[in-house]
Design a protein around this motif. Structure first.
Motif, PDB file in Angstrom:
ATOM      1  N   UNK A 135      44.846  50.767  40.909  1.00  0.00           N
ATOM      2  CA  UNK A 135      44.006  50.531  42.080  1.00  0.00           C
ATOM      3  C   UNK A 135      43.546  49.096  42.216  1.00  0.00           C
ATOM      4  N   UNK A 136      43.318  48.397  41.134  1.00  0.00           N
ATOM      5  CA  UNK A 136      42.613  47.128  41.257  1.00  0.00           C
ATOM      6  C   UNK A 136      43.158  46.026  40.357  1.00  0.00           C
ATOM      7  N   UNK A 137      44.230  46.315  39.629  1.00  0.00           N
ATOM      8  CA  UNK A 137      44.762  45.307  38.702  1.00  0.00           C
ATOM      9  C   UNK A 137      45.153  44.033  39.446  1.00  0.00           C
ATOM     10  N   UNK A 138      45.659  44.175  40.658  1.00  0.00           N
ATOM     11  CA  UNK A 138      46.108  42.996  41.393  1.00  0.00           C
ATOM     12  C   UNK A 138      44.934  42.130  41.825  1.00  0.00           C
ATOM     13  N   UNK A 139      43.811  42.765  42.133  1.00  0.00           N
ATOM     14  CA  UNK A 139      42.617  42.002  42.461  1.00  0.00           C
ATOM     15  C   UNK A 139      42.267  41.073  41.304  1.00  0.00           C
ATOM     16  N   UNK A 140      42.186  41.642  40.108  1.00  0.00           N
ATOM     17  CA  UNK A 140      41.864  40.845  38.918  1.00  0.00           C
ATOM     18  C   UNK A 140      42.925  39.781  38.674  1.00  0.00           C
ATOM     19  N   UNK A 141      44.189  40.182  38.764  1.00  0.00           N
ATOM     20  CA  UNK A 141      45.276  39.240  38.471  1.00  0.00           C
ATOM     21  C   UNK A 141      45.267  38.073  39.459  1.00  0.00           C
ATOM     22  N   UNK A 142      45.015  38.383  40.725  1.00  0.00           N
ATOM     23  CA  UNK A 142      45.034  37.319  41.741  1.00  0.00           C
ATOM     24  C   UNK A 142      43.888  36.334  41.497  1.00  0.00           C
ATOM     25  N   UNK A 143      42.708  36.866  41.159  1.00  0.00           N
ATOM     26  CA  UNK A 143      41.586  35.973  40.835  1.00  0.00           C
ATOM     27  C   UNK A 143      41.944  35.059  39.673  1.00  0.00           C
ATOM     28  N   UNK A 144      42.516  35.658  38.639  1.00  0.00           N
ATOM     29  CA  UNK A 144      42.824  34.876  37.447  1.00  0.00           C
ATOM     30  C   UNK A 144      43.838  33.778  37.756  1.00  0.00           C
ATOM     31  N   UNK A 145      44.842  34.110  38.553  1.00  0.00           N
ATOM     32  CA  UNK A 145      45.872  33.101  38.847  1.00  0.00           C
ATOM     33  C   UNK A 145      45.292  31.946  39.667  1.00  0.00           C
ATOM     34  N   UNK A 146      44.426  32.279  40.643  1.00  0.00           N
ATOM     35  CA  UNK A 146      43.912  31.230  41.542  1.00  0.00           C
ATOM     36  C   UNK A 146      42.721  30.488  40.953  1.00  0.00           C
ATOM     37  N   UNK A 147      41.788  31.257  40.387  1.00  0.00           N
ATOM     38  CA  UNK A 147      40.492  30.675  40.026  1.00  0.00           C
ATOM     39  C   UNK A 147      40.273  30.591  38.515  1.00  0.00           C
ATOM     40  N   UNK A 148      41.212  31.115  37.728  1.00  0.00           N
ATOM     41  CA  UNK A 148      41.102  31.013  36.282  1.00  0.00           C
ATOM     42  C   UNK A 148      40.468  32.212  35.610  1.00  0.00           C
TER      43      UNK A 148
ATOM     44  N   UNK B 115      40.209  32.699  31.754  1.00  0.00           N
ATOM     45  CA  UNK B 115      40.587  34.021  31.253  1.00  0.00           C
ATOM     46  C   UNK B 115      42.101  34.125  31.044  1.00  0.00           C
ATOM     47  N   UNK B 116      42.849  33.258  31.703  1.00  0.00           N
ATOM     48  CA  UNK B 116      44.303  33.263  31.524  1.00  0.00           C
ATOM     49  C   UNK B 116      44.836  31.861  31.759  1.00  0.00           C
ATOM     50  N   UNK B 117      45.961  31.561  31.120  1.00  0.00           N
ATOM     51  CA  UNK B 117      46.650  30.302  31.410  1.00  0.00           C
ATOM     52  C   UNK B 117      47.576  30.454  32.610  1.00  0.00           C
ATOM     53  N   UNK B 118      47.721  31.679  33.084  1.00  0.00           N
ATOM     54  CA  UNK B 118      48.489  31.890  34.302  1.00  0.00           C
ATOM     55  C   UNK B 118      49.906  32.372  34.051  1.00  0.00           C
ATOM     56  N   UNK B 119      50.561  32.701  35.154  1.00  0.00           N
ATOM     57  CA  UNK B 119      51.896  33.293  35.087  1.00  0.00           C
ATOM     58  C   UNK B 119      52.783  32.765  36.205  1.00  0.00           C
ATOM     59  N   UNK B 120      54.056  32.918  35.986  1.00  0.00           N
ATOM     60  CA  UNK B 120      55.044  32.720  37.042  1.00  0.00           C
ATOM     61  C   UNK B 120      54.928  33.927  37.980  1.00  0.00           C
ATOM     62  N   UNK B 121      54.637  33.685  39.261  1.00  0.00           N
ATOM     63  CA  UNK B 121      54.365  34.809  40.158  1.00  0.00           C
ATOM     64  C   UNK B 121      55.601  35.662  40.442  1.00  0.00           C
ATOM     65  N   UNK B 122      56.785  35.114  40.239  1.00  0.00           N
ATOM     66  CA  UNK B 122      57.992  35.912  40.494  1.00  0.00           C
ATOM     67  C   UNK B 122      58.440  36.699  39.271  1.00  0.00           C
ATOM     68  N   UNK B 123      58.266  36.143  38.081  1.00  0.00           N
ATOM     69  CA  UNK B 123      58.789  36.804  36.878  1.00  0.00           C
ATOM     70  C   UNK B 123      57.693  37.383  35.989  1.00  0.00           C
TER      71      UNK B 123
END
Lengths: 153, 840
Positions: free
Chosen positions: B173-186, B608-616
């Protein structure tokens, strides 16, 4: 420039081997659905690199008669089974992708020496995507390793 | 007396931009009781969607008999939606509540006692730890427990057992919300606030049917769109939802992209901002990284190209982009139409990109609300019983892991941190391969809610895994368990939870749980005690017993992190309103909105994350991250559009997508036990467009078979307002049949058709992209059981069957207050708030 053409040929050939091997791993481990989809995606990138390289191959030729046979890595014709098998297959893909990457590095050096902008562009953009392929392989292996090594039934 | 089935949103209280949202107190009592009949009111917040409305529980003769909205709460200003009003308490007295533990004997579940049931769990757990080690254990939890319970479970799993295999249905339900925040805002953390609604002049809803999923929040928007100086609405949805109709009515745009093409649409909108110079260059230079790469990636996505990919009118795309580009304050909201669809994280990150390019973040009216699907999903993300580490710590940062090890007084090597915690889909795969032999499921029903449900049932039924289920009822999942533990529910236990916009509420115990049912916290503590988990000094790992002690333990580990609870206590939460974190010395009254200073938690040592490649999904390393020197700047991350994993074909020519209705929540465990809600949406259906129905010879109410390569359902057809080429099915309906005699109960489970495939970054499964075919089975004998008051309304061009309007809810009352209470932190209190001025 016989040796540059050897390396252009190696780039083309090793990308082809990597693409075929990624597809073999994808289909052989299709039950691991992220492996299936991601390997197919990454294989498409290697196809695209060869497509970009095609006009350069046309210019330099792919004449590799002088090339020592051992430079060609064999691909993964068939995959292993199970979680440890997947780990090994991902590791083999990593070896193949590393060969691709060092090849692009060498080709880029040659392109700079020749001031060949087209080839330099192909080598640089392809190399950047090879890095992304290696990153994914490394990420996936790290996640899979403990389970496969310690508790795999 | 209002029928809130017929009138989902209730009486409107329109008001002007920049003014405080008026208060309206909604109330529902069962059995014709009046307010004066109630013995006592117990403070809580609603648990039937992610909005988190403050409410009081009515108690009469030791039973919960209804709810009343809290006028002073910043979230809802007294309002409640139909699910909260009708569904909050009815389930608690159901005759089919679990009141004793069950154990499997000779293939059947039989009643037992706690010693036997917990004894079996502990025996299997001990044996597996001895034979195979901690990686033999998996935990799959919920988005509906309390933070004290998640935190306790996280400590047990990470430091007691030491397994990385912990996740929640929050993954769905909400994993993408968290993931998107982490990728954009850290780091995770909702930047915006509900108060942005009062100050914006445009609202973009991306894949978010708010009118049904968060009905009270939608009421808040309607009170703006019907008032003075209203915002324009832009809706991205393949169905003509109530949101889409409001977009048309406000002079906004309804964009209905083909299912699976969100990323192309987002790249098109982003490109328009660049092309028309709607970019705040100075702000972008100062506060972001990656603009050149973003510009290059979106360059090919011309309006005509996007129109072609998405099946849109290019001018509609241009108009939507212009509204974004020319408004002074835009609020965006995002939900399952993006999270559960192809390229989920990349598309959700693209929403952030739009805001960052315009510098529209961190001030009233200019914000982002990445919504949650469940009321306590946020807490699972915070506490780390899902795929995260407690306090938004980075699993890949040894110093963060050391902080936890110190707090728990354990060796850091005990805490698995060689890779991210295992996501739910991989946990079920490990169960399938036999690697996980004990799976503990709490407060969720994966047999209905996970994709490709036939496979999930097989996984849960296999002999290789010992399955523990703790829940309120014998759900479709509990039926497959080896041990079933009866749990206390909302109102039967005390604990805190946090809504979409970071507002923390305390929910107090109102009544005793039935029979031998225990709170989830008590169950986890009992397990930890029986297992004898200890810290380095031999003291019990779980040193707390009560919810308040658990809260204090949690509060301590949040110090210095973005999710700072240190200034909160049960006492402060017993005040007039919930309080949004961070709450600390710097912000003693809480924080309405993050990133007001344009500084983001991206520093390498803090993120919270160093980030990811959004495609892989390939992980960025610490050294790569450090080389970027983000130092508080946000990331603009780009991805090209890729086609979805399953496209329509000759055999399966239509696009299958799943979703929700306003009257049911999840797998109906609670809402199905409310007469008013059950009657409003009693059975499953599928929606077809008028042209597709005509082509297939299908009329309203005809029984149809919908089939994908993985499975089929047979339900009645609503000829409705879904876009041509798409088929919509609600996912709520398993075989649980509260009223009995429902004709479709055994062949209506929407997830029979969905695919096992997930997003590369958030790992959220894609429930909205699959191919299907539809054939008519036989003529219907009445209309489909789909509500008419929602996006499932029948098409305006009526077929041969007329459809009666949905109505018949039990009486509720609603009272608009003459005097609006004072809401702390609300920017509308200060008439000087510069809502309409552009950032310099």
């Amino acid at each position: 420039m016989p040796h540059l053409s050897t390396y252009v040929g190696l780039a083309d050939h090793s990308e082809k081997t990597l693409a075929e091997s990624l597809r073999a791993v994808a289909d052989g481990h299709a039950a691991e659905v992220d492996v299936f989809h991601t390997c197919h995606l990454l294989a498409g990138w290697s196809d695209e690199h060869r497509h970009l390289l095609a006009p350069v191959v046309a210019r330099y030729g792919e004449d590799d008669v002088e090339e020592p046979e051992r430079l060609h890595a064999d691909g993964l014709a068939e995959v292993r089974s199970g979680p440890v098998g997947l780990l090994r297959d991902l590791q083999d893909l990593h070896v193949l992708a590393t060969l691709v990457q060092t090849t692009w590095t060498v080709v880029a050096q040659g392109a700079q020496g020749l001031r060949d902008h087209e080839l330099l562009q192909v080598a640089t953009t392809s190399n950047a995507e090879t890095t992304r392929q290696l990153t994914w392989l490394n990420t996936r292996m790290k996640a899979a390793a403990p389970q496969a090594l310690i508790v795999d039934p | 007396m209002n029928d809130r089935i017929a009138d989902i949103h209730g009486e409107l209280t329109p008001h002007a931009r920049g003014t405080v949202w008026p208060a309206r107190v909604d109330l529902h009592l069962e059995d014709g009781l009046a307010e004066d009949d109630v013995d006592r009111w117990v403070q809580s917040a609603c648990l039937l969607c992610s909005n988190g409305c403050g409410c009081d529980i009515a108690v009469k003769d030791g039973r919960m008999v209804g709810v009343r909205g809290r006028a002073t709460d910043v979230v809802n200003h007294g309002r409640l939606g139909p699910k909260g009003l009708y569904g909050s308490t009815a389930w608690s007295r159901s005759s089919d509540r679990l009141t004793r533990p069950l154990v499997r004997e000779g293939g059947r579940l039989v009643e037992s006692d706690w010693d036997t049931a917990m004894g079996r769990v502990v025996e299997v757990s001990r044996r597996l730890l001895a034979d195979k080690g901690p990686l033999s254990h998996g935990f799959y939890t919920s988005g509906q427990l309390f933070l004290e319970e998640y935190y306790t479970q996280a400590v047990i799993g990470k430091a007691g057992i030491g397994t990385p295999h912990m996740d929640g249905n929050t993954r769905l339900c909400t994993a993408t919300s968290a993931a998107a925040f982490k990728e954009s805002f850290g780091a995770d953390g909702q930047p915006g606030s509900y108060t942005d609604i009062e100050h914006c002049d445009a609202i973009f809803l991306f894949g978010h049917n708010m009118a049904e999923t968060q009905t009270v929040l939608w009421t808040r928007i309607l009170d703006r769109t019907r008032g003075e100086d209203p915002p324009r609405i832009v809706c991205v949805d393949p169905r003509r939802t109530l949101v889409a109709r409001e977009a048309e009515a406000t002079g906004g745009v309804h964009l209905a992209p083909r299912v699976g093409t969100n990323m192309a649409l987002m790249n098109g909108l982003t490109r328009e901002l660049f092309v028309h110079g709607w970019v705040d260059e100075a702000w972008v230079d100062e506060h972001t990284i990656g603009v050149d790469d973003l510009r290059a990636v979106v360059e090919p996505y011309t309006p005509d190209h996007v129109a072609d990919v998405c099946g849109l009118d290019a001018d509609d795309l241009r108009r939507a982009a212009r509204i974004f580009g020319e408004s002074t304050a835009v609020l965006s909201t995002v939900l399952q139409g993006f999270y559960q669809s192809h390229q989920a994280t990349a598309a959700s990150v693209a929403v952030h990109n739009l805001h960052l390019l315009r510098g529209m973040i961190g001030r009233p009216g200019a914000g982002v609300l990445q919504m949650n699907g469940q009321p306590t999903a946020q807490n699972n993300r915070e506490c780390g019983a899902d795929g995260d580490f407690p306090g938004f710590r980075n699993w890949d940062n040894p110093r963060h892991v050391e902080e936890l090890a110190t707090a728990w007084n354990v060796d850091a090597m005990t805490i698995p941190h060689w890779a991210p915690p295992t996501h739910a889909m991989q946990i079920f795969r490990y169960v399938e391969t036999g690697a996980i032999e004990l799976l503990w499921i709490s407060a969720t029903n994966p047999a209905v809610s996970m994709p490709q449900s036939a496979r999930i049932r097989e996984v849960l039924s296999a002999d290789t895994c010992f399955v523990v289920v703790q829940d309120l009822f014998l759900t479709e999942t509990a039926e497959l368990a080896d041990v079933v533990l009866p749990a206390a529910g909302w109102g039967e236990k005390t604990g805190c939870f946090t809504n979409v916009n970071r507002t923390v509420h305390l929910s107090e115990k109102a009544v005793e749980p039935p029979g031998e049912a225990r709170s989830d916290l008590d169950i986890f503590v009992a397990y930890a005690d029986a297992m004898g988990f200890t810290d380095k000094d031999g003291n019990p790992l779980i040193s707390w017993r009560t919810p308040q002690e658990a809260f204090d333990a949690w509060r301590a580990v949040t110090a210095g992190r973005p999710v700072d609870y240190t200034g909160l206590s049960y006492d402060t939460l017993r005040g007039p309103t919930g309080i949004p974190w961070p709450v600390n010395d710097e912000h003693p009254e809480g924080t309405d909105r993050l990133y007001a200073d344009g500084v983001f938690p991206t520093d390498t040592d803090y993120c919270e994350t160093y980030g990811h490649d959004l495609l892989t999904g390939g992980a960025v390393t610490e050294s790569e991250h450090r080389a970027l020197a983000p130092a508080g700047r946000a990331f603009l991350k780009a991805a090209p559009y890729t086609p979805p994993h399953e496209e329509p074909s000759e055999d399966y020519p239509l696009r299958y997508t799943t979703g929700r209705t306003a009257y049911q929540f999840h797998t109906r465990t609670k809402t199905g036990r409310s007469r008013s809600l059950d009657a409003a949406a009693p059975d499953a259906w599928v929606e077809l467009s008028v042209p597709d129905a005509a082509r297939l010879g299908i009329d309203e109410g005809d029984r149809v078979r919908v089939e994908s390569p993985r499975g089929a359902i047979e339900v009645r057809a609503r000829v409705g307002q879904v876009m041509e080429g798409a088929v919509f099915a609600p996912f709520h309906y398993g075989h649980y049949d509260p009223s009995g005699g429902t004709p479709d109960a055994d062949h209506r489970l929407a997830n029979e058709l969905t695919m096992t495939v997930w997003d590369p970054v958030s790992k959220q499964p894609y429930f909205k992209t699959a191919a299907c075919r539809v054939v008519k089975v036989r003529d219907g004998d009445g209309p489909a059981p789909a509500p008419t008051t929602t996006a499932s309304a029948p098409a305006t061009t009526q077929g041969r069957r007329s459809v009666p309007a949905t109505s018949g809810g039990a009486p509720t009352s609603s009272r608009v207050l003459d005097e609006t209470p004072d809401y702390p932190l609300d920017p509308s209190r200060d008439p000087g708030t510069p809502t309409a001025t552009r950032r310099p």
